[in-house]
Design an enzyme around this catalytic site. Sequence first.
Site, PDB file in Angstrom:
ATOM      1  N   LYS A   1      -1.289   8.511 -10.667  1.00 19.88           N
ATOM      2  CA  LYS A   1      -1.953   8.378  -9.368  1.00 19.88           C
ATOM      3  C   LYS A   1      -3.459   8.634  -9.454  1.00 19.88           C
ATOM      4  O   LYS A   1      -4.217   8.096  -8.633  1.00 19.88           O
ATOM      5  CB  LYS A   1      -1.309   9.329  -8.348  1.00 19.88           C
ATOM      6  CG  LYS A   1       0.212   9.194  -8.227  1.00 19.88           C
ATOM      7  CD  LYS A   1       0.636   7.799  -7.818  1.00 19.88           C
ATOM      8  CE  LYS A   1       2.129   7.562  -8.070  1.00 19.88           C
ATOM      9  NZ  LYS A   1       2.550   6.196  -7.791  1.00 19.88           N
TER      10      LYS A   1
ATOM     11  N   LYS B   1      -2.987  17.076  -5.702  1.00 16.76           N
ATOM     12  CA  LYS B   1      -1.865  16.157  -5.957  1.00 16.76           C
ATOM     13  C   LYS B   1      -1.577  16.024  -7.438  1.00 16.76           C
ATOM     14  O   LYS B   1      -2.507  15.946  -8.245  1.00 16.76           O
ATOM     15  CB  LYS B   1      -2.206  14.757  -5.414  1.00 16.76           C
ATOM     16  CG  LYS B   1      -2.309  14.662  -3.917  1.00 16.76           C
ATOM     17  CD  LYS B   1      -2.612  13.233  -3.480  1.00 16.76           C
ATOM     18  CE  LYS B   1      -2.580  13.128  -1.966  1.00 16.76           C
ATOM     19  NZ  LYS B   1      -2.928  11.757  -1.507  1.00 16.76           N
TER      20      LYS B   1
ATOM     21  N   GLU C   1      -8.245  15.804  -3.358  1.00 13.76           N
ATOM     22  CA  GLU C   1      -8.787  14.902  -2.332  1.00 13.76           C
ATOM     23  C   GLU C   1      -9.050  15.684  -1.056  1.00 13.76           C
ATOM     24  O   GLU C   1      -8.374  16.676  -0.778  1.00 13.76           O
ATOM     25  CB  GLU C   1      -7.749  13.812  -1.980  1.00 13.76           C
ATOM     26  CG  GLU C   1      -7.742  12.605  -2.864  1.00 13.76           C
ATOM     27  CD  GLU C   1      -6.661  11.602  -2.466  1.00 13.76           C
ATOM     28  OE1 GLU C   1      -6.589  10.568  -3.114  1.00 13.76           O
ATOM     29  OE2 GLU C   1      -5.899  11.860  -1.517  1.00 13.76           O
TER      30      GLU C   1
ATOM     31  N   GLU D   1      -0.508   1.268  -0.583  1.00 13.17           N
ATOM     32  CA  GLU D   1      -0.377   2.221   0.520  1.00 13.17           C
ATOM     33  C   GLU D   1      -1.756   2.749   0.907  1.00 13.17           C
ATOM     34  O   GLU D   1      -2.516   3.177   0.038  1.00 13.17           O
ATOM     35  CB  GLU D   1       0.460   3.430   0.093  1.00 13.17           C
ATOM     36  CG  GLU D   1       1.895   3.130  -0.250  1.00 13.17           C
ATOM     37  CD  GLU D   1       2.682   4.406  -0.553  1.00 13.17           C
ATOM     38  OE1 GLU D   1       3.903   4.310  -0.627  1.00 13.17           O
ATOM     39  OE2 GLU D   1       2.081   5.483  -0.716  1.00 13.17           O
TER      40      GLU D   1
ATOM     41  N   GLU E   1      -1.817   4.991  -2.820  1.00  9.62           N
ATOM     42  CA  GLU E   1      -1.015   4.729  -4.015  1.00  9.62           C
ATOM     43  C   GLU E   1      -0.650   3.258  -4.054  1.00  9.62           C
ATOM     44  O   GLU E   1      -0.725   2.576  -3.041  1.00  9.62           O
ATOM     45  CB  GLU E   1       0.319   5.512  -3.968  1.00  9.62           C
ATOM     46  CG  GLU E   1       0.182   6.987  -4.189  1.00  9.62           C
ATOM     47  CD  GLU E   1       1.502   7.737  -3.993  1.00  9.62           C
ATOM     48  OE1 GLU E   1       2.575   7.115  -4.078  1.00  9.62           O
ATOM     49  OE2 GLU E   1       1.428   8.943  -3.751  1.00  9.62           O
TER      50      GLU E   1
ATOM     51  N   ARG F   1       7.062  -2.195  -6.990  1.00  7.72           N
ATOM     52  CA  ARG F   1       8.464  -2.623  -6.836  1.00  7.72           C
ATOM     53  C   ARG F   1       8.642  -3.355  -5.512  1.00  7.72           C
ATOM     54  O   ARG F   1       7.745  -3.325  -4.667  1.00  7.72           O
ATOM     55  CB  ARG F   1       9.371  -1.389  -6.828  1.00  7.72           C
ATOM     56  CG  ARG F   1       9.039  -0.469  -5.647  1.00  7.72           C
ATOM     57  CD  ARG F   1      10.005   0.679  -5.457  1.00  7.72           C
ATOM     58  NE  ARG F   1       9.736   1.409  -4.228  1.00  7.72           N
ATOM     59  CZ  ARG F   1       8.860   2.386  -4.079  1.00  7.72           C
ATOM     60  NH1 ARG F   1       8.117   2.765  -5.104  1.00  7.72           N
ATOM     61  NH2 ARG F   1       8.688   2.985  -2.909  1.00  7.72           N
TER      62      ARG F   1
ATOM     63  N   VAL G   1      12.166  -0.735   0.078  1.00 11.50           N
ATOM     64  CA  VAL G   1      13.265  -0.671   1.047  1.00 11.50           C
ATOM     65  C   VAL G   1      12.906  -1.489   2.297  1.00 11.50           C
ATOM     66  O   VAL G   1      13.722  -2.247   2.812  1.00 11.50           O
ATOM     67  CB  VAL G   1      13.550   0.800   1.451  1.00 11.50           C
ATOM     68  CG1 VAL G   1      14.589   0.870   2.564  1.00 11.50           C
ATOM     69  CG2 VAL G   1      14.000   1.614   0.245  1.00 11.50           C
TER      70      VAL G   1
END
Length: 448
Positions: free
Chosen positions: A116, A158, A200, A275, A288, A292, A295
Site C-alpha cells: 500500500k 497503516k 497519513e 478506492e 488503495e 480483482r 463483490v
Amino acid sequence: MFKKILIANRGEIALRIIRACKEMNIKTVAVHSTADADSLHVRFADESVCIGPPKSADSYLNVPSIISAAEITDAEAIHPGYGFLAENSSFAEICGSTGIRFIGPSPESIKLMGDKAKARETAKKAGVPVLPGSDGIVTEESSALEIARELGFPVIVKAAAGGGGKGMRVVMDEVEFANAFVMAQTEALAAFSNADVYIEKYILQPRHIEIQLMADEKGNAVYLGERECSIQRRHQKLIEEAPSVIVDERLRKEMGEMAVAIAKTVKYRNAGTIEFLMDEDKKYYFMEMNTRIQVEHPVTEMVTGLDLVKEQIRVAFGMPLSFTQDQIKITGHSIECRINAEDPEKFTPSPGTLTTFNPPGGLGVRVETAAYNRYVIPPYYDSMIAKLIVHAATRDEAIMRMQRALDEFIIEGVKTTIPMHKKILSDPDFQKGNISTKFMERYSNPAK
Ligand code: MV4
C-alpha cells in the site's frame, strides 16, 4: 476463445463466473472442498474436482491441488473470483509458469498494489491526489513523530502489507503517538510478517468512493463510473450503490481519468478498482487499488449494461476491450445489499440449515446466491449468503424497490442481516444520501 476455464472459488461468485462461461460457450471446471460437495457451483459446472478438506487453507487456498486440477482437466485458464487466491501474486505467477492463463492482472501489478505504500507512490507519480503523509515507509519512532507533527493530528498509521482495515491505528494526539506507532508495527509484523508502516493525515468522516476500471493488453483502459461504498461496519461493506449522490458528471470524469492514469502508469490489464476517500469538501484522495473483480461489481453492471466477468475473460484471452470510453453511459441507479447469515446484534456468524429460502423477484431485481431451500451453510467460510441487487430509474425508486425486495426475501433457520438492511433503507439520512463511513456508528449509537 478459451475452451475450458477452471473456477478457483465457491459460492455466488463461482456461479456468477460459470454463468458467464456458459453464455460464451466455454466449458467449466469447479473445484470444491469436501464440505461443498453438494454446492450449486459443483452442480452447474461441466466438471468438478475435489481439492481437499473443508478448511480454506487445505482446499480453496491449496495452490498445488488447484494447479493439478487444471492440468488433469485440461483447463486453459483459471478465474480466481474474489478473496482466496485472487490477489496472490505467487499464484498468478505459478499459473503463468505452468502455461495456465490467470484471469486477472499480471503478478507484477498484484504485487505492486499489494504494497500500500508503493501503491500510494504510484498514484502520486500518476498525478493522482494522495493524502498528505510520509514518503514511503517509516521505521524510526523519532522520525515518525516528526512527520506526524508536521502533518498535524489526527494521523493514521497503516501497514504497508495491510488494506481493508487490517493493521491500522488512528492517532488523535501526540501523547498517544509513540505507543500507537509501535503497536501498528507489531500488529503488522504479526499479521503479515512485515512490520512496514506509513503515515497519513486522518480524515474524520470520509466517504468511500471507488472507480471501476477495465483494461486490455493493448494498452486501452476505461473507467465505468463510481460506486459509493460508505455503508460498512468493521471494514465489511453492507450496502453499495452506483452512482454516488455526491458525484456529478464533471467529478465522475475527473476521478475516472485519475483512475485510468494509474492503470496506464502500471500497464494494468483486466478488471481493477481504485478506492478513494472523499472529504466533506468533496476533495478526493487515492487510498488503495484492488486488483480483482469485487463483490459489488453488479451495481456497475446494472448502470452500464455491461458484463464485467465476460469482459475479464475476453481481455485475458488477449482480445481488445469490447467498448470505448464514449460508449459507456450510466443509466438509472443500482443498490446492492449484502445478505449475511449472522446475528445482527452480536455480528457473529450464524451457520446452519436454511429451512426456508425464498428469494425475491420482479422487475429490476437481481439475486446473486449459491443458496437454496434446505441448504446447509458450512461454518468454514464467510457469512455472505446472497447479494440482493436492484436497478431503477432514480435513487428514490431504487430504494423503494429494495425495500419491496427485502420484504419478499424470506430466510428461516438462520439469523440474517435483512432486518438491519430494512432499517438502513428507511433511515432519513440514508434516504437523503447523507452518509459517510461513520454512518453505522452513529446509527447504532443515537447519541452521536
Ligand atoms: C483512512 C481513513 C481516514 N483517513 N485513511 C479503512 C480501510 C483501509 N483501506 C483504509 N481505511 C481508512 N483509511 C485516512 N488517511 C479512514 C479509513 C476508514 C475507512 C475507509 C473506507 C471505508 C470504511 C472505513 C472505516 C474506517 C476507517
